[in-house]
Motif scaffolding. Structure first.
Motif, PDB file in Angstrom:
ATOM      1  N   GLU D  54       0.817  -1.206   0.000  1.00 19.15           N
ATOM      2  CA  GLU D  54       0.000   0.000   0.000  1.00 19.15           C
ATOM      3  C   GLU D  54       0.854   1.261   0.000  1.00 19.15           C
ATOM      4  OE1 GLU D  54      -0.446  -2.552   1.963  1.00 19.15           O
ATOM      5  OE2 GLU D  54      -2.522  -3.240   1.798  1.00 19.15           O
TER       6      GLU D  54
ATOM      7  N   HIS F  27      -1.530 -25.876   1.448  1.00 24.10           N
ATOM      8  CA  HIS F  27      -0.972 -25.332   2.684  1.00 24.10           C
ATOM      9  C   HIS F  27      -0.994 -26.347   3.827  1.00 24.10           C
ATOM     10  CE1 HIS F  27      -0.604 -21.736   0.528  1.00 24.10           C
ATOM     11  NE2 HIS F  27      -1.350 -20.902   1.227  1.00 24.10           N
ATOM     12  N   CYS F  56      -3.703 -16.946   3.716  1.00 28.34           N
ATOM     13  CA  CYS F  56      -4.114 -18.303   4.082  1.00 28.34           C
ATOM     14  C   CYS F  56      -2.946 -18.975   4.789  1.00 28.34           C
ATOM     15  CB  CYS F  56      -4.499 -19.078   2.836  1.00 28.34           C
ATOM     16  SG  CYS F  56      -5.932 -18.384   1.991  1.00 28.34           S
ATOM     17  N   SER F  57      -1.775 -18.849   4.211  1.00 30.18           N
ATOM     18  CA  SER F  57      -0.552 -19.395   4.789  1.00 30.18           C
ATOM     19  C   SER F  57      -0.271 -18.806   6.162  1.00 30.18           C
ATOM     20  CB  SER F  57       0.609 -19.097   3.853  1.00 30.18           C
ATOM     21  OG  SER F  57       0.461 -17.780   3.336  1.00 30.18           O
ATOM     22  N   ASP F  98       3.493 -16.363  -0.443  1.00 29.45           N
ATOM     23  CA  ASP F  98       4.368 -15.778  -1.451  1.00 29.45           C
ATOM     24  C   ASP F  98       4.144 -14.269  -1.526  1.00 29.45           C
ATOM     25  OD1 ASP F  98       1.885 -16.819  -2.324  1.00 29.45           O
ATOM     26  OD2 ASP F  98       2.428 -16.512  -4.402  1.00 29.45           O
ATOM     27  N   GLY F  99       2.905 -13.835  -1.359  1.00 29.66           N
ATOM     28  CA  GLY F  99       2.655 -12.394  -1.315  1.00 29.66           C
ATOM     29  C   GLY F  99       3.234 -11.801  -0.049  1.00 29.66           C
ATOM     30  N   ASP F 100       2.958 -12.455   1.032  1.00 26.96           N
ATOM     31  CA  ASP F 100       3.424 -12.037   2.346  1.00 26.96           C
ATOM     32  C   ASP F 100       4.952 -11.877   2.372  1.00 26.96           C
ATOM     33  OD1 ASP F 100       2.387 -11.680   5.040  1.00 26.96           O
ATOM     34  OD2 ASP F 100       3.524 -13.462   5.577  1.00 26.96           O
ATOM     35  N   ASN F 126       1.935 -20.383  -3.602  1.00 28.95           N
ATOM     36  CA  ASN F 126       0.854 -20.868  -4.467  1.00 28.95           C
ATOM     37  C   ASN F 126       0.649 -19.955  -5.673  1.00 28.95           C
ATOM     38  OD1 ASN F 126      -0.203 -18.692  -3.212  1.00 28.95           O
ATOM     39  ND2 ASN F 126      -1.780 -19.785  -2.067  1.00 28.95           N
ATOM     40  N   GLY F 130      -4.111 -15.994  -2.050  1.00 33.92           N
ATOM     41  CA  GLY F 130      -5.267 -16.831  -1.788  1.00 33.92           C
ATOM     42  C   GLY F 130      -6.293 -16.126  -0.918  1.00 33.92           C
ATOM     43  N   MET F 131      -5.852 -15.647   0.211  1.00 33.51           N
ATOM     44  CA  MET F 131      -6.771 -15.121   1.227  1.00 33.51           C
ATOM     45  C   MET F 131      -7.705 -14.038   0.707  1.00 33.51           C
ATOM     46  SD  MET F 131      -7.938 -15.050   4.247  1.00 33.51           S
ATOM     47  CE  MET F 131      -6.934 -15.874   5.465  1.00 33.51           C
TER      48      MET F 131
HETATM   49  C1  LIG Z   1      -1.387  -4.263   5.060  1.00 33.18           C
HETATM   50  C2  LIG Z   1      -2.268  -5.274   4.470  1.00 33.18           C
HETATM   51  N1  LIG Z   1      -2.503  -5.236   3.162  1.00 33.18           N
HETATM   52  C3  LIG Z   1      -3.299  -6.142   2.587  1.00 33.18           C
HETATM   53  C4  LIG Z   1      -3.896  -7.106   3.339  1.00 33.18           C
HETATM   54  C5  LIG Z   1      -4.830  -8.080   2.697  1.00 33.18           C
HETATM   55  N2  LIG Z   1      -4.235  -9.378   2.485  1.00 33.18           N
HETATM   56  C6  LIG Z   1      -4.428 -10.374   3.341  1.00 33.18           C
HETATM   57  S1  LIG Z   1      -3.637 -11.779   2.892  1.00 33.18           S
HETATM   58  C7  LIG Z   1      -3.054 -11.043   1.482  1.00 33.18           C
HETATM   59  C8  LIG Z   1      -2.241 -11.785   0.476  1.00 33.18           C
HETATM   60  C9  LIG Z   1      -2.213 -13.215   0.685  1.00 33.18           C
HETATM   61  O1  LIG Z   1      -1.399 -13.803  -0.279  1.00 33.18           O
HETATM   62  P1  LIG Z   1      -0.185 -14.704   0.130  1.00 33.18           P
HETATM   63  O2  LIG Z   1       0.730 -13.993   1.031  1.00 33.18           O
HETATM   64  O3  LIG Z   1       0.400 -15.242  -1.117  1.00 33.18           O
HETATM   65  O4  LIG Z   1      -0.844 -15.856   1.026  1.00 33.18           O
HETATM   66  P2  LIG Z   1      -1.898 -16.947   0.594  1.00 33.18           P
HETATM   67  O5  LIG Z   1      -3.222 -16.460   1.051  1.00 33.18           O
HETATM   68  O6  LIG Z   1      -1.820 -17.110  -0.872  1.00 33.18           O
HETATM   69  O7  LIG Z   1      -1.440 -18.148   1.336  1.00 33.18           O
HETATM   70  C10 LIG Z   1      -3.458  -9.735   1.403  1.00 33.18           C
HETATM   71  C11 LIG Z   1      -3.102  -8.873   0.292  1.00 33.18           C
HETATM   72  C12 LIG Z   1      -3.623  -7.104   4.715  1.00 33.18           C
HETATM   73  N3  LIG Z   1      -4.167  -7.994   5.534  1.00 33.18           N
HETATM   74  N4  LIG Z   1      -2.809  -6.186   5.244  1.00 33.18           N
END
Ligand SMILES: Cc1ncc(C[n+]2csc(CCOP(=O)(O)OP(=O)(O)O)c2C)c(N)n1
Ligand SMILES: Cc1ncc(C[n+]2csc(CCOP(=O)(O)OP(=O)(O)O)c2C)c(N)n1
Ligand code: SF4
Ligand code: SF4
Ligand code: SF4
Ligand code: SF4
Ligand code: SF4
Ligand code: SF4
Ligand SMILES: [Mg+2]
Ligand SMILES: [Mg+2]
Lengths: 281, 84, 181, 377, 377, 281, 181, 84
Positions: D54, F27, F56-57, F98-100, F126, F130-131
C-alpha cells in the motif's frame, strides 16, 4: 538546445547552488555525472524527471533544471513508477541513497527490477546514512564504524549488484566517484537502456564515513575507492564473476545489459488487447 | 551577493570558475596536474599562475561543486581573468 | 553576570563546533552552581547551513529555554550573522570572526581573529574553543576555571593539550577587547 | 436500473470522474474496486498497476498525479495505516489524489470481513504534522457513486487528498440504482509565464512535462516549490491557505441529508451506513410520539460545525451512534459547546446498529433529558 | 548534577526502567536515542538492533516483548506514521511496548530539524480501528526521564503501547539535572494452570517460552487468544476492558503540573515544550494584573476530562496554545462543553511560542471576555 | 516427550482443527511437512515459536501446539527477529505466503537473509494471493490469470531462490507439495541449519490459482507441480544452475547450505566485547 | 409477497454459491420493478466458514439493508443453520438441505434434497440455483420469469442450459412443499 | 460434536482416521494404491474394504487435513474399526 562542449549550466538549477552537500562529498560528483550523461544524450530537459527520496543523495533532484520530485524516504521508485506509467515520454532518473534504496526502500527496488520498468536508478552508495549523521547502512561493510555500530558493524553488507541482478534488472553497473570518465558513460548507457537500470556509484562521505572510519579527507577517500575496486571487462556484459580473482576487491563495471520486455510497453500491449486505444504511448 | 564567474582562456579553451560555490574540499587542489590551485583564507578556491594551467579540465571533473567549467568556445577571447 | 538570566547565542555553519561550544559553556555554568539550558537549531542540512546553539544561564530555574534577544552573540559565518546575529540586548556584545568582515561591511560588533589564531596554533578545529575563551574573558559569563574543567571533560585526550592552549589564547583575545560597544 | 455493488459503484464513478490511473494492493473489503479497475483501466486507456504494497500504491498514485493523471487507490484499515506517511506527502505537495478506505473491524487484522467506522479520526489525523484533507462517506450504492465523483472534484479544486470512507457492508452491498449524472470538474490548465508560482494561492495543479520545471518536495517550501530558508513560515502560509479556502467554501463542500429536523427534540447525528438504520429509527420514534430527526453527514471533514450547530438549534439532545467506541462524537461535542447533551453510542463488534437499537437508545436519551412522548412500559 | 540532553535522558530512563530491547531506524530529531541505545544495550546485556525501516522496528519490538523483553523504539513523524499499522497490532494483542515520537515540523518531511506538536491526535488515533493507547509528553529533560519510566510502567500495567511525545527542541536540549528515582514496575509472573487465560481481564503479560503455548493474533480473539466465532463480541469486551481499567485509574495515570490556578480567570492549558513559555507568561500576566494560571499536562491520552473540568472551574476563558493548527483544543472544548470560551492558538512554522506571545494572546482573550486588569495602552 | 512413529498429534493444536484451508489446499500439506520436521528433530514445543503473517498461509501458526504468533501482513520476519534476539533458545519458524514474503514483505526477507539470523522461513508459494481471493502475486508466472490480471499477467515472477541467494540466505531450498518425502526433510534441514534458511514450497491453491488458470482440482495440480519442476542434485549444495538443461522447468532441490557467522551469535560477541555479560545466551 | 419488505436470508458455506443466489434473487426482484438490497457476510475465511447473503425486497425504498429476523431462510450447512438459520418470522419459511438433517435432528423447517437433485443433474454447483427455484416456487418472492431472466444474465453461456434445467427442477421441488410450517 | 477417531489395525500398524477434519478434496482417494477410499454424501472420506488396505500411509502424507495417521503401535490391537 544544449551548447556543445562540457558546459553543464543548462542542466543545473542555478538558483539552488551551491548544493547542501558537505565539502568533498562524492554526491556532487555523481550529480555532475548524471548531468554529463544527460548532456551527452542531448535530452530535452522538459521531458526529464528526476525523482529522489530522502537523504543527502535524495536532494539531488533540486540541482537539475528538470521536472524534479523530492519524495519520501525509500519510496522514490514507487513514485517514479506511477509517473512513468502515465507519462512514458518522460525520461525518469531516480537518484537514491544506499539507505534509501536498500534499507527502507529495498522492496521497491527489487519490484521495479522485477517489472523491468524503464527507469534509471542511480545509487549514491556512501556506505552510511549521511543525512541523519552517520548511522550504519545495509551497505556498511562488516566491522566498519558508524554511530549505531560504534564497535564495528556485525551485519554483512548487501551486494547491490547481485541483488539487482537476482531481482531482474536488465542493466546493472557499478562504478565509483574516482572513475570520472566511466561513471557518466555508465549512467548514459543506463538512461539509454530500455528497461530498469541500476548504476551503483561508490561515493565518499568524508563527514561521517570517512571520519568514523579514519579514512581521511575527500582526496584520500577517492584513492580508497580506487584501491578497493577492480574493473571487470568494462562496457560489455559480464555474466559471471570469478570470485577468486577478486579477493578483497569489489568488482566494478557493467554486469548486465540485456533486452527483456519492458513493463510500460507490456502494459500498452495489454491496453491494445483490451481495446483501450485512447492511452498515450 | 553572487560573486561573478571568472573566465580564463587559452586558444578556444575557456575555464570558468564560480568561486561562490566552492566549499574548500581540496579535491581540485590535489588533482590539478599543474599544482596552481589553492584555498584562500575563507577556504575558497584560488587559481594561481594561470599561465601554467594546461586547460585539462581535471579540476572540473573532480570538483563536487560545479565550480569549474572547461569548454571550447568559438567566439573571440575575453581578457584573461575578466568577468562575464 | 551581565544579566540574570544570561542569554548566549553561538552561531555559525554546521561543522564549526558551535554545539560543542554551547555544551562546554553550559557545563562550565553548571560547574559554577548555576541553572543552565542549552538548545540548538540547525537547518535541514545538518552541515553548512546556518546553525545556532543557545545557552541560558541563571541563578534561578529556567523556564523558557530559547533566547528571544541574546545578551551575547558569537557569529562565525556570514549566513549565521544574517540569520541569528543582528540583534542583541542594549548592554550585550556581538563577537564576529574577523574573516567575514569583508562580506559584512556594515555589521556591528567586535571582529576577532579566531580563525587566524586557530590556524597559527595549527588546528583549525580549535576555532570554537578560542571563541569561547574570548567570550568568557570578555563577559565573565562563567568562571575561567569552570570552563577549563568543562574542556577537560569533553575533549578526547589526544586533542586536550592543544585545546587547552587554544582556550588560553581565547582568554587573551577576549581580555584585550575594550569593554564598550 | 442496474444491480450494482458498492465497490463497483466506486470504480464506475471513478471512471466517470476521469480517473485514468489506479494503483493498489488487494485487501478485504476493498478488493473489488481494484479488480474492477484492473478491467476498466486497460479498456479506457488508463493505467492500472498492482503495487508491491500500500505504501507503493499511494506513492505511485501521487507520482501518477504529477504525471498528469487523475489518480486513485483503495484499501482498508491496515493498508490505510500504511499509506499515512505518503498521504502527508500529498498534503504537503498539494497533490490531488483520491484514497478510498473501506472500513472493517479493527484494530490490526481485527474482523476483516465485518463493517466498522474505526477510521473516522484516522482519516483526518492519521498522518504526522498539520494538514488538511477532505473526508467523505456514503450510506448507499448511489451515494458511493456520487461521493466518489465529488472526492475527485474536491481533490482537484482544493489540491488535497480526498478520502472516501466506506465500510464492509456498503462495499459488498448491491442495490438497484440509476446513476445520477454528477458533473465532473476538469483540471484547469494554468498560464505559464515568468511569474507562474506552482504553489501559489489558488494556483491550478500543473503536472510535469508542461514546460515549467516544477520542483515538488515534501519539505517545507515556498510558493515556487523550493525549500528556501524561512520556508517554515512559507509553508504555514500555504497550509493555512488551503484551510481557509475550504472554510470559505464550507457550504459547497458539505454534503448531508436531513430528515424531520424542524421540530426534532432528539437529533440522531450519523454518517455512513448507520444512517439507514437511523432513518427507520426516526420513523419508529415518531410513531412512538417522540420528535426525532436525523442529520446524516456525507462530508465528515472539514468538520461542518456551522451545520451541526444550525441543524441542532431546536434539539434537546443529540445521539451520535458510531461503529466504533466513540470518535466523531468529540468534534460534535466541541461544536455544540454544551448547548445540549451529546450522547455517544458505540459498538465495535462487527455488527450494524439495528433501527430498533437506535430507537431504544434515543428513547433512553429522551427520557434522561425529560422529553415527553407517548408512555410505554 | 549532569548536563544531559533530552534524548539522552530518554535512553537512560529506559535502561533504568528495565528496557532490554531497542530496535530502531535513524531519524532526526530522535536519532540520538538510538545512538545511545546502540552503546547502552550491549553494555547492559540487552539487545540493540537496527532494522531496515520503522515498520520493522516496531514489529521487532513487539516480537521482542513476546520474547520476554521490555522493548522500546523511537522515531519522528515520518517513521511514526509508518509504525501505525503495527502499533495497532500491539493494541489488539495487548503487548506492552514503548514508542517515542520526537515531533518535528510536518506534514511529510516538513521542517525536519524544527519542533512541532503535530502528532497529538495521531498518537491517539493514528492506527485504524478502535483501540486505547497511553500518550505522555514532557517539557524538560528531567520530565523526559520521568515520563519515559512511566511510559514503561503504564504500558506494563495496562498492556497497551505507551507513546511518549517529545519535540525537536526537547530532544536536543541540554539541562543540568539530578535524575529522580522513579519506581519501576516489574513484570508480574502469572500462575499458569489449566484455567490460565492469556488475554483474560487483568491477566499479566506472559511471554513465550514460559510453558503456556499462547496464541497471539491481530485478529479478533477471545480471552484464550484464539480467533473463534463471535470473536467480535469477545474482542469488544477486551478492548472495552482495557479502556475501563484506565478510566478506573484515571487519577493515577494522569500526570500534570499546575501553576496559580486557584483564582485564575485565564487558564493556559499546555503540554510539552510550550509549558515553559507559559510559565513565564503567567508571571508576565500576573505582573500585569491579569489573573492567569497554567494547567500543564503530561498525560495527554486517555484525555483527562475530569481534570480539565476540575482545574478550570473558576476560569473565565481557556487558552490552548499548540505547535500545530489546533488539535488538542478539540477534546478540551468537548470536555468543557461551553462552560467558558476555549481559544486555540496555533503555529506550525517550526518556532516555539515565546512567553511574550502567549501573554499577548492571553491578554487579548482576557479583554474579549471582559476580564479586568491593570490598564495598558 | 513425543511418541515415536508418525503420530503428529502432539505437534498440532487439536482445538483449531479442522483448518480454515479449502479442500485440497496445499498449505495443509506444508503444515504437515513442518510438523513432521519438528517431530523428526524431537524439538521441545515449549521452545518452538511459529510466527506467521497474513494470508491463508499466515494462519499456519494456529495449527501448531507451540508458541504461536499471527502478525501483520508481510512483517512476520521482523517480529521474529525481535523474538529470536531476546530469546535465542527458541526455534523460530516463519510460515509465509508468497505475497506475504515477496510482495509486501520482500524487504524484511532480504534483510533477514543479509543478517543471517537463525530463523527458518517456509514460503507457501501458491503463485497467487489466496486469502483475498485470487489476485496476482509477484510469483505469478507471466501470462497467468488472476482477478487483477484477467487477461494474463504482464509482470515476470520473482525467482525466490535467486533472490534469497543474492540477499545472503545461507540455506536455500525449493520443493513442492507433491514431494512429500523431500519436503519435510528439507524443512528439517533448514531448522537444523544455524543461520537464515529459506525453504520455498510450491503449493496448490485449487480455489483460485487452479480455477482461474484451468488447472483442475487438487490432484491435477499436484501433477502439474511435478511436471513443471526438475530436481537438481538434491541434498547437496548446488551453486550453479545450468539454465539450458532446465528449459521450461523450475529447479527444485537444495541450492545452498553454507556456514556463515550467525547474527545472534555476532551480537552476543558484541555484548561480550562491551562487557554486558548479563545477556542470556 | 409474504411481507413488505420481504427479508430473505440465504446461508451456507463459502463456495456453495450463496452470494450468487442472493444476487440473482435481487436481480429478479429488480426485474419485477421492486426496490432491492442485497448484502453479504462471511467469516474471515472467505471459504468454508458459515456465510450468508441477505436480500430485502420492497415496493418502497429500503432503509436498513440487513435482516434482523428473516421471512425466508435457506440453509445449506449445519454451521450456517446454527449461526443464521434458527430464527424466522411467524409467517416465514425455513428451507434446509436434506443431507444435514442427520446432523440437526431438532431443526425446524423443510428439508429438501437440493444436493441430491444437483448430483442427479450432473452438476453439484447447481445447488444454489435449485434452491433458489424452490424458494421462489414456495413463496412467490419474485416472478419465475424474472428469475429465469436473472439466471440468463448471470450465467456463463456454457453453463446456462444446465442451470436453466436446475432452476426448473427447483421450481418443481418447491412447488411440491405443503404451504404450512 | 466431534466424531470419534476411527482406528484400523494390521499387525503393529495402525491407521487412524479423523473423518471430521475431512474436506473432501479427493487427494487421498486418487493416491490410495488400493483404491479403497471414497467420499460419502456429505463429502467426507469413507474407508472401504479395509482388508485391501496395505497400510502404506500414502493417504496420510497426501491429505492436507491431517485426517489420517499411520503409526506403529506396540500395544495389543484394538478391534478393527473400533473407536478410541
Ligand atoms: C497491510 C495489508 N494489506 C493487505 C492485506 C490483505 N491481504 C491479506 S492476505 C493477502 C495476500 C495473501 O497472499 P499470500 O501472502 O500469497 O498468502 P496466501 O493467502 O496465498 O497463502 C493480502 C493482500 C492485509 N491484511 N494487510
Ligand atoms: C520514514 C523515514 N525514516 C527515516 C528518515 C530519516 N532519514 C533521512 S535520510 C536517512 C538515511 C539517509 O541515508 P542514505 O539513504 O544512505 O542517503 P545519504 O544521506 O547517505 O546520501 C534517514 C534514515 C526519514 N526521513 N523518513
Ligand atoms: S553527510 Fe556525507 S553524504 Fe551527506 S553531504 Fe555530507 S559528506 Fe555528503
Ligand atoms: S584545467 Fe587542469 S591545469 Fe588548469 S586548473 Fe584545472 S586542473 Fe589545473
Ligand atoms: S574541488 Fe571544488 S569545492 Fe573543492 S576546493 Fe576545488 S573548487 Fe572548491
Ligand atoms: S484460497 Fe487457495 S491458498 Fe487459500 S485456503 Fe483456499 S486453496 Fe488454500
Ligand atoms: S494406508 Fe495406503 S492403502 Fe490404506 S487407505 Fe491409506 S493409502 Fe490406501
Ligand atoms: S485427502 Fe484428506 S481431506 Fe482430502 S478427501 Fe482425503 S481425507 Fe478428506
Ligand atoms: Mg548513504
Ligand atoms: Mg499466496
Amino acid at each position: 538546445m544544449t551548447k556543445p562542449g562540457v558546459d553543464l549550466t543548462p542542466y543545473l538549477r542555478q538558483e539552488m547552488m551551491p548544493t547542501v552537500w558537505c565539502p568533498g562529498c562524492g554526491h556532487g560528483i555523481i550529480a555532475r555525472g548524471i548531468a554529463t550523461a544527460l548532456m551527452s544524450l542531448g535530452l530535452d530537459m522538459d521531458q526529464v524527471a528526476v525523482v529522489g527520496g530522502i537523504g543527502c543523495s535524495g536532494r539531488a533532484p533540486f540541482y537539475f533544471e528538470a521536472n524534479a520530485m523530492h519524495t519520501t524516504h525509500g519510496r522514490a521508485l514507487a513514485y517514479a513508477t506511477g509517473l512513468k506509467m502515465v507519462n512514458p515520454g518522460l525520461t525518469v532518473i531516480v537518484p537514491m541513497g544506499d539507505g534509501d534504496s536498500m534499507a527502507i526502500g529495498g522492496n521497491h527496488l527489487i519490484h521495479a527490477a522485477r517489472r523491468n520498468i524503464d527507469i534509471t536508478a542511480v545509487i549514491f552508495n556512501n556506505s552510511i546514512y549521511g543525512m541523519t549523521g552517520g548511522q550504519a547502512a545495509p551497505t556498511s561493510p562488516l566491522d566498519s564504524r558508524s554511530t549505531t555500530s560504534p564497535m564495528g558493524s556485525i551485519e554483512p553488507a548487501f551486494d547491490t549488484v547481485e541483488l539487482a541482478l537476482a531481482a531482474g534488472a536488465t542493466y546493472v553497473a557499478r562504478t565509483t566517484t574516482f572513475d570520472f570518465q566511466e561513471m557518466p558513460q555508465l549512467i548514459a548507457g543506463a538512461i539509454r537502456h530500455h528497461g530498469f537500470s541500476v548504476v551503483e556509484v561508490l561515493s565518499q562521505c568524508p563527514t561521517y564515513y570517512g571520519r568514523l572510519n579514519k579514512l581521511g579527507e575527500a582526496p584520500d577517500m577517492l584513492l580508497y575507492e580506487r584501491d578497493r575496486t577492480k574493473l571487470l571487462e568494462a562496457f560489455g556484459p559480464l555474466p559471471e564473476i570469478t570470485r577468486e580473482e577478486m579477493v578483497g576487491k569489489l568488482p566494478i563495471g557493467l554486469f548486465r545489459d540485456e533486452e527483456r520486455p519492458e513493463y510500460v510497453d507490456q502494459y500498452h500491449g495489454l491496453v491494445a488487447r483490451a481495446g483501450g486505444g485512447k492511452h498515450a504511448s | 551577493m553572487k560573486e561573478p564567474t571568472l573566465h580564463y582562456q587559452q586558444g578556444d579553451r575557456q575555464l570558468s570558475v564560480q568561486r561562490d560555490w566552492c566549499k574548500g574540499c581540496n579535491l581540485c587542489v590535489e588533482y590539478c596536474p599543474s599544482q596552481i590551485l589553492s584555498l584562500d583564507d575563507g577556504e575558497r578556491i584560488v587559481v594561481g599562475d594561470i599561465s601554467r594551467c594546461i586547460f585539462c579540465g581535471i579540476c572540473a571533473v573532480r570538483c563536487p561543486d560545479f565550480v569549474f567549467t572547461l569548454e571550447r568556445v568559438a567566439s573571440p577571447a575575453l581578457a584573461m581573468g575578466g568577468t562575464a | 553576570m551581565l544579566h540574570d538570566p544570561l542569554r548566549v547565542r553561538l552561531s555559525g555553519r554546521g561543522g564549526q563546533g558551535i554545539i560543542l561550544a554551547g555544551t562546554m559553556l553550559a557545563e562550565a555554568a553548571m560547574e559554577d552552581g548555576l541553572y543552565v539550558v542549552q538548545t540548538q537549531t540547525y537547518g535541514p542540512e545538518a552541515r553548512l547551513g546556518a546553525s545556532k546553539s543557545e545557552v541560558v544561564i541563571s541563578t534561578r530555574e529556567i523556564a523558557f529555554p530559547e533566547v528571544s534577544v541574546p545578551d551575547l552573540v558569537l557569529c562565525f559565518s556570514r549566513d549565521a550573522y544574517l540569520k541569528y546575529g543582528k540583534q542583541v540586548t542594549p548592554e550585550g556584545f556581538i563577537l564576529l570572526e574577523e574573516t567575514i568582515r569583508q562580506e559584512l561591511p556594515d555589521a556591528k560588533g567586535h571582529f576577532l581573529p579566531f580563525r587566524r589564531t586557530a590556524r597559527d596554533l595549527g588546528n583549525e578545529l580549535s576555532l570554537n574553543v578560542i571563541a569561547l575563551g574570548a567570550l568568557v574573558a570578555l563577559t565573565s559569563a562563567v568562571t575561567r576555571e569552570s570552563l577549563r574543567k568543562a574542556l577537560r571533560a569533553r575533549m578526547k585526550p589526544e586533542f586536550l593539550e592543544l585545546n587547552e592552549r587554544a582556550l588560553e589564547l581565547g582568554f587573551e583575545l577576549g581580555g584585550a577587547v575594550p569593554q564598550t560597544v | 436500473m442496474r444491480l450494482v455493488q458498492g465497490n463497483e459503484a466506486v470504480a464506475l464513478a471513478a471512471v466517470h470522474a476521469g480517473c485514468n490511473f489506479y494503483s493498489g494492493y488487494p485487501i478485504t473489503p476493498a478488493t473489488e474496486i481494484m479488480e474492477m479497475m484492473a478491467r476498466q483501466m486497460p479498456k479506457t486507456g488508463g493505467v492500472f498497476v498492482q503495487m508491491e504494497d500500500e505504501i507503493g500504491s499511494i506513492a505511485a498514485a501521487i507520482g501518477a498525479a504529477w504525471g498528469g493523471a487523475k489518480a486513485m487507490t483503495a484499501t482498508s484499515g491496515p493498508g490505510f495505516s500504511l499509506m499515512q506517511e505518503n498521504i502527508g506527502y500529498a498534503c504537503m505537495t498539494q497533490t490531488p489524489v483520491v484514497v478510498v478506505d473501506s472500513q472493517r473491524g479493527g484494530p490490526s487484522t481485527g474482523l476483516p470481513t465485518l463493517p466498522a467506522q474505526g477510521e473516522v479520526m484516522q482519516a483526518r489525523y492519521g498522518t504526522h504534522g498539520d494538514h488538511e484533507v477532505i473526508v467523505l462517506t456514503a450510506a448507499s450504492v448511489v451515494e458511493a457513486y456520487r461521493m466518489t465523483v465529488e472526492a475527485f472534484n474536491l481533490s482537484e479544486t482544493y489540491r488535497v487528498p480526498a478520502i472516501l470512507l466506506l465500510d464492509a457492508v456498503l462495499s459488498h452491498m448491491r442495490e438497484n440504482v440509476e446513476f445520477p449524472d454528477v458533473p465532473v470538474r476538469e483540471r484547469l490548465k494554468p498560464v505559464i509565464d515568468e511569474n507562474f508560482l506552482p504553489f501559489g494561492a489558488d494556483a491550478p495543479f500543473l503536472p510535469f512535462g508542461s514546460g515549467h520545471h516544477t520542483v515538488v518536495t515534501g519539505m517545507s517550501h515556498d510558493e515556487t516549490g523550493l525549500p528556501k530558508a524561512l520556508a517554515g513560515q512559507a509553508v504555514q502560509r500555504i497550509l493555512k491557505g488551503v484551510q481557509a479556502r475550504m472554510e470559505r467554501d464550507a457550504r459547497e463542500i458539505t454534503f448531508y441529508h436531513e430528515l424531520a429536523l424542524d421540530d426534532a427534540d432528539i437529533v440522531l447525528l450519523t454518517y455512513g451506513i448507520t444512517a439507514r438504520a437511523a432513518r427507520e429509527a426516526v420513523q419508529l420514534l415518531r410513531a412512538d410520539g417522540i420528535k426525532a430527526g436525523l442529520l446524516d453527514l456525507q462530508t465528515l471533514w472539514p468538520f461542518p460545525d456551522w451545520l451541526v450547530q444550525e441543524k441542532t438549534r431546536q434539539a434537546k439532545a443529540v445521539l451520535v451512534p458510531e461503529l466504533n467506541l466513540g470518535q466523531y462524537v468529540m468534534p460534535v461535542r466541541a461544536a455544540l459547546a454544551g448547548r445540549c447533551p451529546v450522547q455517544p453510542l458505540g459498538r465495535c463488534d462487527g455488527e450494524l446498529f439495528t433501527p430498533e437499537a437506535l430507537a431504544d437508545a434515543a428513547k433512553a436519551l429522551a427520557s434522561s433529558v425529560e422529553i415527553g412522548g407517548v408512555a410505554h412500559d
